[in-house]
Design a protein around this motif. Structure first.
Motif, short mmCIF file in Angstrom:
data_model
loop_
_atom_site.label_atom_id
_atom_site.label_comp_id
_atom_site.label_asym_id
_atom_site.label_seq_id
_atom_site.Cartn_x
_atom_site.Cartn_y
_atom_site.Cartn_z
N LEU A 28 0.83 -1.21 0.00
CA LEU A 28 0.00 0.00 0.00
C LEU A 28 0.86 1.26 0.00
CD1 LEU A 28 -2.82 -0.89 2.51
CD2 LEU A 28 -2.71 -1.27 0.07
N THR A 29 0.41 2.24 -0.73
CA THR A 29 1.16 3.49 -0.82
C THR A 29 0.60 4.50 0.17
OG1 THR A 29 -0.33 4.28 -2.49
CG2 THR A 29 1.64 3.15 -3.26
N GLN A 30 1.28 5.63 0.18
CA GLN A 30 0.85 6.71 1.08
C GLN A 30 -0.61 7.11 0.80
OE1 GLN A 30 3.46 8.04 3.16
NE2 GLN A 30 1.71 8.76 4.29
N THR A 31 -0.95 7.19 -0.50
CA THR A 31 -2.32 7.59 -0.83
C THR A 31 -3.32 6.55 -0.34
OG1 THR A 31 -1.58 6.92 -3.00
CG2 THR A 31 -2.29 9.19 -2.76
N ASP A 32 -2.95 5.29 -0.46
CA ASP A 32 -3.84 4.24 0.02
C ASP A 32 -4.10 4.42 1.51
OD1 ASP A 32 -4.17 2.90 -2.37
OD2 ASP A 32 -2.26 1.86 -2.14
N TYR A 33 -3.02 4.65 2.26
CA TYR A 33 -3.19 4.84 3.70
C TYR A 33 -4.05 6.05 3.98
CZ TYR A 33 0.18 1.29 4.98
OH TYR A 33 0.82 0.10 5.16
N HIS A 34 -3.79 7.09 3.20
CA HIS A 34 -4.55 8.32 3.38
C HIS A 34 -6.04 8.04 3.19
CE1 HIS A 34 -5.09 12.60 3.54
NE2 HIS A 34 -5.87 12.53 2.47
N ASN A 35 -6.33 7.31 2.12
CA ASN A 35 -7.73 6.98 1.86
C ASN A 35 -8.31 6.10 2.96
OD1 ASN A 35 -7.93 8.41 -0.49
ND2 ASN A 35 -7.30 6.69 -1.77
N LEU A 36 -7.51 5.13 3.40
CA LEU A 36 -8.00 4.21 4.43
C LEU A 36 -8.30 4.98 5.71
CD1 LEU A 36 -5.74 1.07 4.05
CD2 LEU A 36 -8.16 1.26 3.58
N ALA A 37 -7.44 5.93 6.00
CA ALA A 37 -7.62 6.67 7.24
C ALA A 37 -8.87 7.54 7.20
CB ALA A 37 -6.40 7.53 7.52
N GLU A 38 -9.35 7.80 6.00
CA GLU A 38 -10.54 8.64 5.89
C GLU A 38 -11.83 7.85 6.03
OE1 GLU A 38 -10.78 11.01 2.45
OE2 GLU A 38 -9.08 12.28 3.02
N CYS A 39 -11.71 6.53 6.08
CA CYS A 39 -12.91 5.71 6.11
C CYS A 39 -13.69 5.90 7.39
CB CYS A 39 -12.53 4.24 5.96
SG CYS A 39 -11.84 3.87 4.37
N GLU A 40 -15.00 5.68 7.26
CA GLU A 40 -15.86 5.83 8.43
C GLU A 40 -16.16 4.48 9.06
OE1 GLU A 40 -16.97 8.62 9.75
OE2 GLU A 40 -16.07 9.95 8.25
N THR A 41 -16.33 3.48 8.22
CA THR A 41 -16.66 2.16 8.75
C THR A 41 -15.73 1.12 8.12
OG1 THR A 41 -18.18 1.71 6.96
CG2 THR A 41 -19.11 2.74 8.91
N LEU A 42 -15.82 -0.07 8.65
CA LEU A 42 -14.98 -1.14 8.10
C LEU A 42 -15.41 -1.47 6.67
CD1 LEU A 42 -14.40 -3.68 10.97
CD2 LEU A 42 -12.89 -1.93 10.09
N GLU A 43 -16.71 -1.27 6.39
CA GLU A 43 -17.19 -1.53 5.03
C GLU A 43 -16.49 -0.63 4.03
OE1 GLU A 43 -19.44 -3.72 3.61
OE2 GLU A 43 -19.15 -4.77 5.50
N ASP A 44 -16.29 0.63 4.44
CA ASP A 44 -15.57 1.56 3.57
C ASP A 44 -14.15 1.07 3.33
OD1 ASP A 44 -17.74 3.13 3.44
OD2 ASP A 44 -17.07 4.58 4.94
N MET A 45 -13.56 0.58 4.40
CA MET A 45 -12.19 0.05 4.26
C MET A 45 -12.16 -1.08 3.26
SD MET A 45 -10.30 -0.14 7.89
CE MET A 45 -8.72 -0.60 7.26
N LYS A 46 -13.18 -1.92 3.37
CA LYS A 46 -13.26 -3.05 2.45
C LYS A 46 -13.30 -2.55 1.01
CE LYS A 46 -16.85 -6.33 1.48
NZ LYS A 46 -18.00 -7.02 2.04
N LEU A 47 -14.12 -1.51 0.81
CA LEU A 47 -14.27 -0.93 -0.53
C LEU A 47 -12.91 -0.45 -1.04
CD1 LEU A 47 -16.99 -0.59 -1.99
CD2 LEU A 47 -16.79 1.85 -1.49
N HIS A 48 -12.16 0.16 -0.12
CA HIS A 48 -10.88 0.72 -0.52
C HIS A 48 -9.85 -0.35 -0.79
CE1 HIS A 48 -10.35 4.80 -1.07
NE2 HIS A 48 -11.03 5.14 0.00
N LEU A 49 -9.85 -1.34 0.09
CA LEU A 49 -8.85 -2.41 -0.08
C LEU A 49 -9.10 -3.16 -1.38
CD1 LEU A 49 -8.41 -3.81 3.52
CD2 LEU A 49 -6.80 -2.49 2.17
N GLN A 50 -10.35 -3.11 -1.84
CA GLN A 50 -10.66 -3.78 -3.11
C GLN A 50 -9.90 -3.17 -4.26
OE1 GLN A 50 -14.81 -4.01 -3.99
NE2 GLN A 50 -15.09 -5.56 -2.42
N SER A 51 -9.66 -1.87 -4.16
CA SER A 51 -8.97 -1.23 -5.28
C SER A 51 -7.46 -1.40 -5.17
CB SER A 51 -9.34 0.25 -5.33
OG SER A 51 -8.91 0.87 -4.14
N THR A 52 -6.98 -2.04 -4.13
CA THR A 52 -5.54 -2.26 -4.00
C THR A 52 -5.22 -3.71 -4.35
OG1 THR A 52 -5.69 -2.97 -1.72
CG2 THR A 52 -5.49 -0.61 -2.10
#
Lengths: 355, 849
Positions: A28-52
Motif C-alpha cells: 500500500l502506498t501513502q495515498t492508500d493509507y490516506h484513503n484508508l484513514a478517511e474511512c468511516e466504517t470497516l465496510e468503507d475500508m473493504k471498498l478501498h482495499l478492493q482497489s488495492t
C-alpha cells in the motif's frame, strides 16, 4: 567469485526474485493509507482495499467484517504468498525462507506455553498463532512442563531443535521462564541466521547482516529496558543478549551494567544509528514509543534491501514489510471501530517518498 | 470521407436529467453508446458519493452471482445461450431480483451445507468401517502370537507384554486402554516418534495402511490414510496420548472391546451407510434441480447487474443542480449525434413516465474534446495501426485513409511474390468470409485474435503482394512466362554473333540487345522472365529496386508534407503555409526530388545503344553538392546552372524554416500590442483593448481553440514566449532537414527486405525442392512427397510468417516514422463512450462465463 554468484543467481532464484519484486509493488502506498484513514466504517475500508492489491480478498466473505476477521484474512494472504515462494524455492533460498519462518515459530511456541500456563484451551489459541510459523507439533506444546521436556519430547523434530541447546533447563516453566526461553531461542536463532547469511556471502550478506544486526541490537536494548523493575539479574540478562549485533562486544558489556533508562541511552549515544532512536523527539512531532521507533527503523532498513539485486534480502524484507502493513491496516481498523480518529495516523508508512 | 479524414466534430453538452428519470435516461444512453461522461465531482471521495449504497448492493449481487456460477460450473451444468441482451432493470425490479438471488443463495447454501454434512458423515462412517476391519487384524495377529507389524526394537519386553491377553493384563493391575483411529499417511512417522518420546514407551502403536484413498474433509483431495491402534497403560498416559492425537488431527473412533460388539457395530454401520447413500443421492438431485433452474436466468442477471452497476457509477459522476430536482451531467458528444441523444433522452423520460422532460444543452468550452473517428470493420484495422502510434489530435488530418492503400503497398514492395501473396490472401479471404463464425470470433487465443482483427489488412497485403509479385515476376522464386519473353536467343545465331564453337567454348554468354531481333521490346507486365536465367539478374534487380525504393520514398514523404497543409489551413494558421510548409517542400524537392528526376531522366534518355555512356547518378548527385562537375560530361545542357540554383534554394529555405515562424509570431505579438495601445490612445476608450482582444479572439476562435497555442487571444498574448517558440522551431528544423536525408535512406529498407525475401525463397527452392526434383528414378516420386512437405512447411513458417512479420514491422515503421512525422502530431485522447457493450465483465475475467 562474487561476480559469478550474480551471474548464476537468476538461474535458480531469478523467477522468485521477480515475483517478490512484483508483490512489493502491491504494498500500500501513502495515498492508500490516506484513503484508508478517511474511512468511516470497516465496510468503507473493504471498498478501498478492493482497489488495492488485496482485491477480492475481503469481498468473498459473507459475514460481517470484524477486525479479527480482517486480521486473519490479511495473514492468510501473506501466508498464501509466502507458501507460493517457499514451494518454488531452491536451496539455498529454501533454507533462507525457512529461517524466516523460525522466528514466527518461536513466537508461536512461546504464546502456546503462556496460554497453557494460564490454562487456556489450545483450540482457542491456535487461530491466534501466526500462520507463517505453524508446524505440526504446535498443538502438543502445552503438554510440556519444563524446557527440557519441551525440547526432548516435542520440539526435537522441529527445526527449532538446534536453538534449544542453550535453553534446556529443568526448572518449571513459569511466565518469567517463558520469556527467558523466548529470548534464549531468539538469541540462538539470530546468531544462527546471521552466520548463515554470512556464509551465503555476496549481496545477501551485505543486505541481510545489517538487518539482523539491527534486530539483535534491538532485542538487546529491549531486554535491558524491560528488565528494569523485574527480578532479572544483570548476569542473567547478559546471557540473553544476541552476540551478533553492532553492540557486540563493547556495547553489550556496557548494557550489562546499565541500571536505568539514562544509562541505556548513554550506551546508545555511542552508536550513531541508535542515538537517533533514543534521542529526544523533535519539537512539534508526536511522541513515539521506543518500540515504534525501532519498527520505523526496521521498515527503513527493509526498504533499503530492494535497492540491490541478486540477493535474498528482498524476501526477508518483503515479509517484514507485509507484516508491518498488516499491523498498519489493523491499527487503522481498530481506530475506526473504536472511534479513535485522533490516533489513526500513528501507523508506520512504508515507501514514504513514492509518488 | 470527411469524418474519416478529420474525425467527428465534438461538442460539450450538458444533460439535465430529472431525478426521477435519470436512471432510465442513462440506461438508454448506455445501450446506444453515444456520449462520454465527465466527472463533475472529482474532489469527492469514491465512497462519499451519492449512489455508493446502490453500488454496494450491486456488488453484493455480483458476489451471489459469482457463487451461483461457481456452483453451476462445479455441477457441470451447461449455461444456456448468451444472446440475450436484457435492458437494465428498473429500480423497482432490482429488489425483486435481489430477493430472488438471496433466496437462491440461502437455499443453495442450505442444501450444500446439508450435502457436505452428509458427505462428512458418510466419510466418518467409512473410516470407522475401515478402522474396524483393519484393527481386527491387529487383535487376531496378537492372538496368534505373531509379531506386530510395527514394534519397538529397543523394547523387546514390551512385545512380550502385548502378547499377553487382556485377562492377564488386568490381573497385573494395570489399566489397559485403547485408542484407535485414522491418521494421514504422511504424518504417521512423526506421530509415532512423538508418541514414544512423550509416553516413554508406555504405549504400543500398531498401524496398517488403508488400501483405498479417502477424501480429506477439508480440502476434498484424496489422501492415503493409516489406521492405528494405540494400547496404553494408565490414565495419565491416556490423557497425553489423546492430546497428541488431537495435535496430529487424528480421527478417533471408539474401539469395541469384544468381537461380538465389533460385529454389531459393523452391521449397524453398513445399514447406516446405505441409508446415507440414498439420502445423499436425493440431496444431490435436488441441488441439481435448483441449479438448473438458476442457470436458466443467471446470464440475464449477470448482464442486468452489470448494467445497473454501470448506471450508478455514471450517476455518481453527475452533480445536482441548485434546486436539487435534477441531475446535471456533462458529456462529450459528436455534434451529428445530438438529435439521437435528444431522442434517447425523450425515450428515457417516456419510459420512466416523468412529467418534465430531460433535455440537452450545448455549452461552449475551451477544453480540447476527445477524438472520435468512426470506423467500420474494414477501416478499423488501419485506424488501429495509426492509433498505436498516437491518437490523433482533435480534428487533425487522420493518416488512416491513406494508410489503407500505402500500408499494404509498401508491405507488398518488400514481400513481392505472387505465390506467397496468393496464399496470404486466400488465408485472409477465408477469415473474412467466416468472420461471423462464433468459433473464430470468440477465441481466447491472443495470437489468433491479432491475426483475426487484422484480417482485412492481411487481405489487402496479400492482394498487393500478388500485384508486386507480378511486377517482379516472382512466384516461389520462379518467373512466369505468360506473354513470351521479349528477348530472343535465336537472333544471336542469325546475326552470326554466336556460333556452335562459341557456345561450346564459353561457360557464360551475353545477349546483346544491339543486335537486331535479340530485344524485341519490353515485356508487357513487369520484369522479363528471361532474367531468371541471367547470371547478372541480381545486379539488375538491385539497381532497379534501389531506385524504385528511393522514388517511392520521396513520393511518400512529399505526400506527407503536402498533407500538413490541410492542418495549417484547417487550424487557421496560414503563416505556417508560407513559413513552414513551403520551405519544407522546397528543401525536399530541390534535393531529393531532383534525384528522382535524374533517375527518370537516365531511364528515359539512355537506351541499350548508348548505355555504355550512361553516367552514374550518384557521382552527379555528389557533384551537385560540391558545386563542381567539370570532370564528367553533363547529363543535359545547363545542368550545372540548374543544380547550383536548386542547392541555393534548398539552403536558403533552411533559415526561412528556422526563423520564419518564430519571428513572424513575435512580430504579430508585439505588433498587436502596439496596435492596441495606439487605438486606445486614439479612441480614449478603456474597453478598446478588451474589444481588440475579443476581435482577435473571434477570428482565432475556431482554429485556435483546438490548437496548442491557447483558446483566446488574451491568453495567447500572455503566454507567448519567443525563446520557447524559437527552440521548438529549431528542433523541428534540425529534425526535418536531417530527417530528409536519413528518411530517404530509410526507405532503402524496401529494397533490402525485398531482396532478402527473394533470396530466401530462392535458397529454399534450390536447397529443398530442387534436391527432390533431381531424382529421376521412380523412387524420386515417393521422395518428392516429404520434400514437398518440408518445402511447404518452410515456405509458410519462414517466408510467410516470419518474413511477413518483418515486412509488416518495417512497413509500420515507414508509416510511423517516415510518413507520419511530416504532419501528424497524435497527441489526442480517444473518445470512449459510455456503452454497455464495451464494459468489461468481471465474470469473464474470472473465467466463469
Amino acid at each position: 567469485m562474487a561476480g559469478c554468484q550474480e551471474l548464476c543467481f537468476n538461474v535458480d532464484h531469478g523467477y522468485l526474485e521477480g515475483l517478490v519484486r512484483g508483490m512489493k509493488a502491491g504494498i500500500l502506498t501513502q495515498t492508500d493509507y490516506h484513503n484508508l484513514a478517511e474511512c468511516e466504517t470497516l465496510e468503507d475500508m473493504k471498498l478501498h482495499l478492493q482497489s488495492t492489491g488485496y482485491g477480492r480478498l475481503l469481498s468473498a466473505s459473507e459475514d460481517d467484517l470484524t477486525v479479527t476477521l480482517l486480521d486473519s484474512k490479511l495473514r492468510e494472504s501473506l501466508l498464501a504468498e509466502f507458501s507460493c515462494l517457499r514451494s518454488n524455492a531452491l536451496p539455498p533460498l529454501s533454507t533462507f525462507l525457512d529461517y524466516i519462518t523460525y522466528s514466527y515459530m518461536i513466537d508461536n511456541v512461546v504464546m502456546l506455553i503462556t496460554g497453557a500456563l494460564k490454562h487456556r484451551d489450545v483450540a482457542e489459541l491456535l487461530p491466534r498463532c501466526q500462520p507463517l510459523g505453524a508446524f505440526d507439533q504446535m498443538a502438543a506444546v502445552g503438554i510440556a512442563r519444563t524446557p527440557n521436556e519441551l525440547y526432548s519430547s516435542i520440539l526435537v523434530d522441529t527445526p527449532l531443535a538446534p536453538f534449544f541447546q542453550d535453553a534446556v533447563t529443568e526448572t518449571n516453566l513459569d511466565e518469567m521462564e517463558v520469556e527467558i526461553l523466548r529470548n534464549k531461542l531468539y538469541k540462538a536463532y539470530l546468531e544462527d541466521f546471521h552466520s548463515f547469511c554470512k556464509k551465503l556471502g555476496g549481496a545477501t550478506e551485505e543486505t541481510m547482516c545489517p538487518i539482523l544486526e539491527f534486530e539483535a541490537d534491538r532485542r538487546a536494548f529491549l531486554i535491558t529496558v524491560n528488565s528494569f523493575g523485574t527480578d532479572l539479574s544483570n548476569a542473567e540478562r547478559t546471557v540473553l543478549y544476541p552476540a551478533c549485533g553492532k553492540l557486540f562486544p563493547e556495547g553489550l558489556r556496557l548494557l550489562t551494567t546499565a541500571e536505568d533508562h539514562e544509562q541505556v541511552k548513554a550506551v546508545a549515544d555511542c552508536y550513531p544509528d541508535y542515538k537517533l532512536i533514543f534521542g529526544e523527539p523533535e519539537q512539534g512531532s508526536d511522541f513515539k514509543t521506543l518500540e515504534e521507533k525501532f519498527l520505523e527503523q526496521e521498515v527503513k532498513l527493509s526498504t533499503l534491501a530492494f535497492l540491490q539485486q541478486f540477493h535474498f534480502g528482498v524476501f526477508y524484507s518483503y515479509v517484514k514489510l507485509k507484516e508491518q502493513e498488516t499491523r498498519n491496516i489493523i491499527w487503522i481498523a481498530e481506530c475506526i471501530t473504536q472511534r479513535q480518529k485522533a490516533k489513526i495516523h500513528n501507523y508506520i508508512p512504508i515507501f514514504q517518498d513514492r509518488k | 470521407m470527411g469524418t474519416l479524414l478529420r474525425g467527428e466534430e465534438m461538442c460539450l453538452a450538458q444533460l439535465f436529467l430529472q431525478s426521477g428519470s435519470a436512471y432510465d435516461c442513462i440506461s438508454e444512453l448506455g445501450e446506444l453508446g453515444l456520449v462520454e461522461f465527465r466527472d463533475l465531482n472529482p474532489s469527492v471521495n469514491v465512497f462519499q458519493r451519492k449512489h455508493v449504497n446502490e453500488i454496494k448492493k450491486c456488488e453484493e449481487m455480483e458476489r451471489i452471482l459469482v457463487y451461483l456460477l461457481r456452483e453451476i460450473k462445479k455441477a457441470d451444468i451447461h449455461l444456456p445461450d448468451r444472446d440475450v441482451n436484457p435492458a437494465a432493470p428498473s429500480p423497482k425490479n432490482v429488489i425483486a431480483i435481489m430477493e430472488q438471488l438471496q433466496r437462491l443463495e440461502v437455499e443453495l447454501g442450505e442444501v450444500t451445507r446439508n450435502k457436505e454434512r452428509l458427505q462428512k458423515n458418510l466419510l466418518e462412517l467409512t473410516e470407522y468401517t475401515h478402522m474396524l476391519r483393519i484393527s481386527r487384524n491387529f487383535v487376531q495377529r496378537t492372538a496368534e502370537r505373531e509379531p506386530l507389524q510395527v514394534h519397538y526394537e529397543e523394547f523387546p519386553f514390551l512385545e512380550k507384554d502385548t502378547a499377553m491377553d487382556y485377562n492377564s493384563m488386568q490381573r497385573l493391575g494395570a489399566k489397559l486402554g485403547f485408542i484407535s483411529g485414522l491418521i494421514q499417511r504422511a504424518k504417521i512417522e512423526a506421530f509415532e516418534r512423538m508418541l514414544w518420546r512423550v509416553c516413554k514407551g508406555f504405549t504400543i502403536l500398531s498401524y496398517a495402511e488403508v488400501e483405498e484413498y479417502l477424501e480429506d474433509p477439508d480440502t476434498g483431495e484424496p489422501v492415503k490414510t493409516v489406521v492405528f491402534l494405540i494400547s496404553y497403560w494408565g490414565d495419565q498416559i491416556g490423557q497425553k496420548v489423546k492430546k497428541i492425537c488431537d495435535c496430529y488431527h487424528c480421527h478417533l473412533y471408539p474401539y469395541p472391546s469384544s468381537n461380538e460388539e465389533r460385529n454389531d457395530v459393523v452391521e449397524g454401520l453398513r445399514t447406516r451407510i446405505q441409508d446415507l447413500h440414498t439420502v445423499l443421492l436425493r440431496t444431490e438431485d435436488y441441488l441439481k434441480q435448483v441449479l438448473i433452474k438458476a442457470s436458466e436466468s443467471v446470464y440475464t442477471w449477470v448482464v442486468q447487474v452489470k448494467k445497473m452497476k454501470a448506471i450508478y457509477y455514471i450517476l455518481n459522476l453527475c452533480s445536482f443542480d441548485v434546486t436539487n430536482k435534477c441531475l446535471i451531467a456533462e458529456v462529450w458528444c459528436p455534434v451529428s449525434d445530438i438529435p439521437k441523444l435528444r431522442r434517447a433522452l425523450e425515450e428515457g423520460s417516456r419510459k420512466s413516465g416523468a412529467t418534465v422532460p430531460s433535455f440537452v444543452n450545448r455549452i461552449p468550452t475551451t477544453d480540447t474534446p476527445p477524438t472520435l473517428i468512426r470506423t467500420n470493420k474494414f477501416t478499423a484495422g488501419f485506424q488501429n495501426i495509426v492509433d498505436a502510434y498516437g491518437v490523433g489530435t482533435y480534428r487533425e488530418v487522420n493518416p488512416a485513409p491513406f494508410t489503407i492503400i500505402t500500408f499494404p503497398f509498401l508491405f507488398a514492395v518488400m514481400f513481392g511474390d505472387l505465390g506467397h501473396g496468393i496464399i496470404m490472401s486466400v488465408f485472409a479471404l477465408w477469415m473474412v468470409l467466416y468472420e461471423n463464425n462464433r468459433k473464430l470470433k470468440n477465441t481466447r487465443n491472443e495470437i489468433w485474435n491479432t491475426f483475426f482483427e487484422g484480417r482485412y489488412i492481411i487481405l489487402m497485403m496479400g492482394l498487393f503482394s500478388i500485384y508486386t509479385g507480378l511486377i517482379y515476376n516472382d512466384c516461389f522464386s520462379k518467373s512466369l512466362n505468360i506473354f513470351g519473353s521479349g528477348w530472343s536467343v535465336n537472333a544471336m545465331f542469325k546475326a552470326g554473333v554466336w556460333t556452335n564453337e562459341v557456345i561450346r567454348g564459353n561457360h557464360l554468354l551475353t545477349l546483346d540487345p544491339n543486335v537486331t531481333g535479340v530485344f524485341r521490346g519490353p515485356y508487357p507486365l513487369g520484369i522479363d522472365p528471361i532474367w531468371n536465367l541471367a547470371s547478372n539478374r541480381l545486379t539488375f534487380l538491385n539497381s532497379y529496386k534501389m531506385k524504385m525504393s528511393v522514388i517511392l520514398g520521396i513520393i511518400h514523404m512529399s505526400f506527407g508534407v503536402i498533407l500538413s497543409t490541410y492542418n495549417h489551413l484547417y487550424f487557421r494558421k496560414k503563416y505556417n503555409l508560407y513559413l513552414v510548409f513551403l520551405p519544407e517542400l522546397l528543401f525536399l524537392l530541390c534535393l531529393f526530388g531532383y534525384l528522382v528526376f535524374m533517375i527518370f531522366y537516365k531511364w528515359l534518355v539512355y537506351s541499350a545503344k548508348d548505355s555504355r555512356h550512361a553516367p552514374s547518378i550518384l557521382i552527379h548527385f555528389i557533384n551537385m553538392f560540391l558545386m563542381q562537375g567539370d570532370g564528367v560530361p553533363p547529363l543535359y545542357p545547363g545542368q550545372t546552372g540548374l543544380q547550383v540554383f536548386l542547392v541555393v534554394i534548398a539552403v536558403l529555405s533552411v533559415p526561412v524554416l528556422l526563423l520564419g515562424k518564430p519571428v513572424y509570431l513575435y512580430w504579430l505579438h508585439n505588433g498587436g500590442r502596439r496596435l492596441g495601445m495606439y487605438r486606445g490612445y486614439e479612441r480614449v476608450r478603456r474597453g478598446s483593448e478588451e474589444e481588440l482582444y475579443l476581435l482577435r479572439g473571434d477570428d482565432m476562435e475556431e482554429g485556435s481553440s483546438h490548437s496548442d497555442l491557447s483558446s483566446s487571444g488574451e491568453r495567447c498574448s500572455e503566454e507567448f514566449d519567443f525563446a520557447d517558440e524559437f527552440l521548438h522551431q529549431a528542433i523541428h528544423t534540425i529534425e526535418y532537414c536531417l530527417g530528409c536525408v536519413s528518411n530517404t535512406a530509410s526507405y532503402l529498407r524496401l529494397w533490402a527486405l525485398s531482396l532478402a525475401h527473394a533470396q530466401l525463397s530462392e535458397v529454399l527452392w534450390a536447397m529443398v525442392m530442387r534436391v527432390g526434383l533431381r531424382m529421376d528414378t521412380t523412387l524420386g516420386v515417393l521422395f518428392l512427397v516429404p520434400v514437398f512437405g518440408l518445402f511447404a512447411v518452410l515456405t509458410v513458417s519462414i517466408l510467410l510468417v516470419m518474413e511477413g512479420l518483418s515486412a509488416f514491422l518495417h512497413a509500420l515503421r515507414l508509416h510511423w516514422v517516415e510518413f507520419q512525422n511530416k504532419f501528424y502530431s497524435g497527441t489526442g485522447i480517444k473518445f470512449c463512450p459510455f456503452s454497455f457493450s464495451l464494459l468489461p465483465s468481471s465474470f469473464e475475467h474470472d473465467g466463469l462465463l
